[in-house]
Design an enzyme around this catalytic site. Sequence first.
Site: not given
Length: 358
Positions: A285, A309, A117, A256
């Site tokens: 998260q 995210h 990704n 992050r």
Amino acid sequence: MKVLAILYDGGDAAINEPRLLGTVENKLGIQDWLAAEGHELVVSSSKEGPDSDFQKHIVDAEVLITTPFHPGYLTRDLIEKAKNLKICITAGVGSDHIDLNAAVDHKIQVLEVSGSNVVSVAEHVVMSILLLVRNFVPAHEMIERGDWKVSDVARNAFDLEGKVVGTIGAGRIGYRVLQRLVPFDCKELLYYDYAPLPEAAAKAVNARRVEDLKEFVSQCDVVTVNCPLHEGTLGLVNSELLASFKKGAWLVNTARGAICDKDAVAEALASGRLAGYAGDVWNVQPAPKEHVWRTMKNPLGGGNGMVPHYSGTTLDAQARYANGAKSILENYLKGTAQEPQNVIVGLGKYETKAYGQR
Ligand code: NAI
């Protein structure tokens, strides 16, 4: 064999959109295949606390599949309880939610779908840089409110052309960001990374390496963070480093959340030291409702480009990381060698240089 997968809930969206493969509903597309092979697959989003499915099933799972978008935090404590665990597969890129040192100690392999990704994230970074520099979010909010005050948004809108942009980390994503910035005619492209780019690669994007981090940030109008989270990067962007940023710099972090100190960033934005902060990653998260990054603003009431995210979980990316996770699992089942680029922790040792200098 028991395979435990901790994925995010897709709800109606996942029922209506089967390409949302990385969800509890669509199970990375591996359920039928695993069942046909005679294996058990447990999929859940429940990941926090001793009564969670994660903690219940980790004790006898042989394979753990997790995704950075809804991280199942595999701590040393849990690793010690996971007596059957042999391999952790990250459906995506970034395995900091696993205690990698504990995985080394317990000879548990950790693999990612490297590269799956990285374009998705690089595109999001370029978009985030532009939306901060051009003051896009307040301009759009003004339109939704029914207002039209050009000066109120133009007073804090700039061109990216002529600015200095630097990336902390010039690996797959950081380098793709630099490549995508070339046509914007920035004044300079910089990078900070303990691993220097090959000379030809640096030349191709005309990027200059700065070896001292404070020196690096002091030269940048825009800083983008593209390194993994590990002992050497936890809290790297803290109040001390922010004091070395140019006043009014923009900071984009899709790497992050915990690489940037939550409160130091919010204070720097409120004081105007930073003109903007954008990204999709959070120190916890899902981010709690009251997380300061949801609503923090610069003194002019803008500068916030935060989203959940999702930069690396576009439908295109999900197809790639679901396929990649399946191949890693297939290799494991057949005993075939894994692709070296996917191995973060092999049997008892780190196989990558990207998670810190050891
Ligand atoms: P990569 O392994 O290709 O590159 C990472 C680079 O960071 C390497 O060149 C490494 O030397 C450098 N680095 C490590 N520690 C550093 C430090 N202390 N200071 C400066 N540079 C340092 O990794 P890739 O594919 O570029 O991904 C980077 C990170 O991006 C992932 O680890 C993950 O945390 C994050 N990511 C976020 C996604 C999202 O959806 N928001 C999706 C994919 C990745």
